[in-house]
Design a protein around this motif. Structure first.
Motif, PDB file in Angstrom:
ATOM      1  N   ASP A 128      22.914  14.232 -42.508  1.00 32.81           N
ATOM      2  CA  ASP A 128      21.904  14.758 -43.427  1.00 32.81           C
ATOM      3  C   ASP A 128      20.718  15.270 -42.629  1.00 32.81           C
ATOM      4  OD1 ASP A 128      19.835  12.620 -43.122  1.00 32.81           O
ATOM      5  OD2 ASP A 128      21.381  11.378 -44.040  1.00 32.81           O
ATOM      6  N   ASP A 168      17.389  14.699 -42.724  1.00 31.93           N
ATOM      7  CA  ASP A 168      16.365  13.785 -42.217  1.00 31.93           C
ATOM      8  C   ASP A 168      16.818  13.103 -40.923  1.00 31.93           C
ATOM      9  OD1 ASP A 168      14.655  14.418 -44.225  1.00 31.93           O
ATOM     10  OD2 ASP A 168      15.086  12.656 -45.452  1.00 31.93           O
ATOM     11  N   LYS A 169      18.066  12.646 -40.894  1.00 31.93           N
ATOM     12  CA  LYS A 169      18.545  11.985 -39.687  1.00 31.93           C
ATOM     13  C   LYS A 169      18.673  12.975 -38.540  1.00 31.93           C
ATOM     14  CE  LYS A 169      21.695   8.355 -38.244  1.00 31.93           C
ATOM     15  NZ  LYS A 169      22.859   7.508 -38.601  1.00 31.93           N
ATOM     16  N   LEU A 185      15.261  13.423 -37.112  1.00 33.75           N
ATOM     17  CA  LEU A 185      14.908  12.208 -36.379  1.00 33.75           C
ATOM     18  C   LEU A 185      15.456  12.260 -34.954  1.00 33.75           C
ATOM     19  CD1 LEU A 185      13.702   9.254 -36.820  1.00 33.75           C
ATOM     20  CD2 LEU A 185      16.073   8.565 -37.134  1.00 33.75           C
ATOM     21  N   ALA A 215      10.445  12.567 -39.650  1.00 30.68           N
ATOM     22  CA  ALA A 215      11.475  12.001 -40.516  1.00 30.68           C
ATOM     23  C   ALA A 215      11.571  10.494 -40.365  1.00 30.68           C
ATOM     24  CB  ALA A 215      12.825  12.633 -40.190  1.00 30.68           C
ATOM     25  N   GLU A 275      10.149   8.234 -41.747  1.00 29.05           N
ATOM     26  CA  GLU A 275      10.065   7.447 -42.975  1.00 29.05           C
ATOM     27  C   GLU A 275      11.426   6.932 -43.420  1.00 29.05           C
ATOM     28  OE1 GLU A 275       9.480  11.873 -44.131  1.00 29.05           O
ATOM     29  OE2 GLU A 275       8.780  10.468 -42.604  1.00 29.05           O
ATOM     30  N   MET A 276      12.507   7.546 -42.943  1.00 30.87           N
ATOM     31  CA  MET A 276      13.833   7.036 -43.302  1.00 30.87           C
ATOM     32  C   MET A 276      14.092   5.681 -42.641  1.00 30.87           C
ATOM     33  SD  MET A 276      16.484   9.319 -41.019  1.00 30.87           S
ATOM     34  CE  MET A 276      17.868   8.323 -41.537  1.00 30.87           C
ATOM     35  N   ILE A 277      13.320   5.366 -41.599  1.00 31.36           N
ATOM     36  CA  ILE A 277      13.437   4.077 -40.912  1.00 31.36           C
ATOM     37  C   ILE A 277      12.253   3.162 -41.240  1.00 31.36           C
ATOM     38  CG2 ILE A 277      13.542   2.970 -38.638  1.00 31.36           C
ATOM     39  CD1 ILE A 277      16.046   4.498 -39.267  1.00 31.36           C
ATOM     40  N   ASP A 278      11.094   3.764 -41.469  1.00 31.74           N
ATOM     41  CA  ASP A 278       9.836   3.018 -41.582  1.00 31.74           C
ATOM     42  C   ASP A 278       9.926   1.896 -42.627  1.00 31.74           C
ATOM     43  OD1 ASP A 278       7.190   2.473 -40.943  1.00 31.74           O
ATOM     44  OD2 ASP A 278       6.453   3.704 -42.601  1.00 31.74           O
ATOM     45  N   GLN A 319      12.015  -0.520 -42.802  1.00 34.63           N
ATOM     46  CA  GLN A 319      13.353  -1.038 -43.083  1.00 34.63           C
ATOM     47  C   GLN A 319      13.708  -2.201 -42.162  1.00 34.63           C
ATOM     48  OE1 GLN A 319      16.786   1.408 -43.690  1.00 34.63           O
ATOM     49  NE2 GLN A 319      15.567   3.230 -44.101  1.00 34.63           N
ATOM     50  N   TYR A 360      13.900   1.927 -32.115  1.00 33.37           N
ATOM     51  CA  TYR A 360      13.892   1.834 -33.577  1.00 33.37           C
ATOM     52  C   TYR A 360      12.580   1.260 -34.105  1.00 33.37           C
ATOM     53  CZ  TYR A 360      18.706   3.310 -34.283  1.00 33.37           C
ATOM     54  OH  TYR A 360      19.854   4.054 -34.351  1.00 33.37           O
TER      55      TYR A 360
END
Length: 634
Positions: free
Chosen positions: A128, A130-131, A134, A536, A538-541, A543, A560
């Motif tokens: 995708d 976003d990844k 990243l 991008a 925020e897909m990790i932030d 988590q 990470y």
């Protein structure tokens, strides 16, 4: 102008050289350790030799360091990165984000830097936008996307990132998302992310319902056909793909030659239709050789998978091994000697693709779903005489998986790769010295050399014939170059011998050898800064990252956490975790068997379904909203 790259697999140096000779613009190969195919390691010296050969044509060599890494191995991995860089490697293919840190100076950060590009492996499971962003912003110059992508998704990622996009176009397919398969570890304790995959997806399973009723018995329910996008290279290029990758670092040399030649011709044909927009990433033309046919080398049948965003029948449930081309039904089988048997074939309507020959290899599927192979000792028309083969019966379909005629044509018709060189000849006459021949040679990659040759005082009596001799003798091959005379500037031509002109041509080849081949500017150096500042993130932030992020060392955890992860669970022995998801896939067993309640009119909702393998039970989960299937340890 965009440069397109055909990327070929190399189990060893010989296969790597063969791939380049057949038209590959780059090859990927493992070093001594940490490649995702444990059985395909190579010494650093072999890598050095392969790099030297590839660079003569402006082709590249990428090193696979794409397993996850443990803390105790960080120094070894860093040392290997520096060694392959020094040997001439052009990039390193990476799964473990620790290698981003190692590239900045080793485990402690105070050592030499790795300056060649890092490519984000397909094991990173990028599917995708976003990844993709990243990984690009983390410092990867190239993104190797998941195979289960659509053209629209590829186009979106290419547009959003501006990074080089690499995409698989041919070969074996993992049934699940890359880097996210834990079935091998669950069944045997051997981790696919450590290069030890036992190919659990090719095993035989029973499909049972919640009552224990067997719905399907002993079928390769997770085995997919092989990928074949030979007819789609143009679509992929227009969607933003830069590198067209062939799977197969465990495949033999004939497989690589055949598939590389087929895709090289397909790329050339596409580029010829749009020469103002696209060009090959390396130099040279391929002469001689054979007529490629991917159907004649190892395959499980072919599929284009999800490229057009549509489901299809993707599985090779009955034949998880390479069956080859179907040649027809067996009419009869009878004993012809003490240890031999004779069988007669009812050939396909069009006959076999090519005549059967002595030594051809055949295979059939037995009544118990097993696959048996054998050699035909004597093949006459549609009659085959061979050693006794258990289980072969009249009515069974016979496949040819080894064509000796085709194999011989590849061996006798080896490809030769040559770099075109244009030669401009200027001839002058100097009083007291005689004729002087100045040859300016310009190679396809823009190297320019000049050779000056004294050629006596005698004028040629037949100027037309002498000009033809100049063009024919200079315009031949020498070493790795194919010369052609573009222009001859002169008032009169001197008389020279063919041997003189041959020596002049060889001299020009030697002068070109003294200059390095000019590489095309594929790598986007902006993305090799090794910084981590991704919008991008925020897909990790915030988590908490679990085992599916494959974090197995402190440096990866640091990366990470910089992305904003709240906590990072280390990769663990998934085999011992009940209920853990072992696989997630776009493939769906219910759809394959006509049982899908969403897409198939005859499909109906079922209760719980399970796979059985040697006493182990795995639960199937169907995420119909995302059209995915999951498998968990039961």
């Amino acid at each position: 102008m965009r440069f397109l790259e055909l990327l070929a697999p190399a189990k060893n140096i010989d296969i790597g050289i063969a791939a380049i000779d057949c038209g590959a613009d780059a090859v990927y190969i493992a070093g001594p350790a940490f490649g995702a195919r444990q059985a395909a390691g190579n010494s650093v010296e072999d890598i050095r030799t392969l790099c030297s050969y590839a660079h003569r044509f402006g082709a590249r060599v990428f090193i696979t360091l794409n397993t996850i890494v443990y803390d105790s191995e960080l120094e070894e991995v860093y040392s290997l990165m520096l060694k392959v860089q020094e040997a001439g490697a052009d990039a390193i293919i990476v799964q473990d984000l620790a290698l981003l840190r190692l590239a900045c100076g080793g485990p402690a950060g105070n050592g030499p830097k790795v300056t060649i590009p890092l490519h984000a492996s397909t094991q990173c499971a990028i599917r995708d936008k976003d990844k993709a962003i990243l990984y690009r912003d983390a410092g990867f110059s190239r993104l190797v996307l998941e195979r289960e992508m659509t053209l629209d998704s590829i186009r979106e990622i290419s547009s959003a990132t501006g990074a080089e996009i690499e995409f698989f176009v041919h070969g074996a397919l993992c049934v699940c998302y890359s880097g996210q398969c834990y079935m091998s570890e669950a069944l045997t304790g051997r981790s696919a992310n450590r290069g030890e995959c036992v190919q659990a997806c090719r095993s035989l399973y029973d499909l049972v319902d919640e009552s224990g009723k067997i719905l399907v018995r002993k079928k390769a329910l997770l085995s997919l056909k092989d990928y074949n996008l030979l007819k789609r290279v143009g679509d992929l290029a227009l969607a933003g793909v830069t590198s067209f990758k062939i799977e197969g670092r465990l495949k033999n040399i004939s497989y690589v030659r055949n598939v590389v030649r087929a895709y090289s011709q397909a790329l050339d044909a596409f580029i010829a239709s749009a020469p103002d927009r696209f060009r090959r990433a390396s130099h040279g033309i391929v002469q001689g050789g054979f007529t490629p046919d991917p159907g004649k080398t190892f395959n499980r049948g072919y599929t284009e998978l999800y490229l057009d965003g549509r489901r299809g029948k993707w599985a090779s449930i009955d034949a998880p091994k390479g069956m080859g081309e179907p040649i027809g039904k067996v009419q009869y089988v009878r004993r012809s000697g003490r240890d031999t048997m004779e069988l007669r074939m009812a050939l396909n309507k069009a006959g076999t693709a090519s005549p059967l020959r002595n030594g051809d290899g055949f295979a059939f599927i037995g009544k118990d779903s097993s696959i048996t192979g054998f050699r035909g000792d004597i093949c006459r028309g549609n009659v085959i005489i061979c050693q006794q083969v258990s289980g072969l019966q009249a009515g069974m379909t016979l496949y040819r998986n080894i064509s000796t005629g085709f194999e011989k044509s590849m061996e006798s018709g080896k490809c030769q790769r040559l770099i075109p060189v244009n030669v401009d000849i200027s001839i002058s006459y100097k009083s007291g010295e005689g004729y002087v021949l100045d040859c300016c040679a310009i190679s396809q990659d823009k190297r320019t050399v000049v050779g000056t040759f004294a050629c006596g005082t005698e004028e040629a009596s037949n100027q037309e014939r002498m000009e033809a001799l100049f063009r024919s003798q200079i315009g031949k091959s020498a070493g790795m170059y194919l010369f052609s005379v573009r222009d001859i500037s002169r008032e009169t031509l001197p008389f020279v011998s063919p041997a003189f002109l041959n020596e002049a041509r060889r001299t020009l080849a030697g002068l070109l050898d003294g200059l390095p081949c000019n590489m095309t500017p594929l790598a986007n150096s902006h993305f090799t800064e090794r910084t981590i500042h991704s919008p991008a993130a925020e897909m990790i932030d915030g988590q908490s990252l679990d085992y599916r992020f494959n974090i197995s060392n402190r440096l990866a955890e640091e990366v990470y956490r910089e992305f904003g992860a709240k906590s990072c669970e280390r990769a663990y022995e998934i085999a011992h975790q009940s209920g853990a998801e072992l696989m997630r896939t776009r493939y769906c067993i219910r759809y394959e068997l006509g049982m899908c309640p969403v897409h198939q009119t005859k499909g109906k909702r079922t209760g719980a379904l399970f796979l059985l393998n040697n006493g182990r039970r795995f639960a199937l989960h169907f995420d119909c909203a995302n059209c995915e299937m999951g498998i968990t340890a039961d």
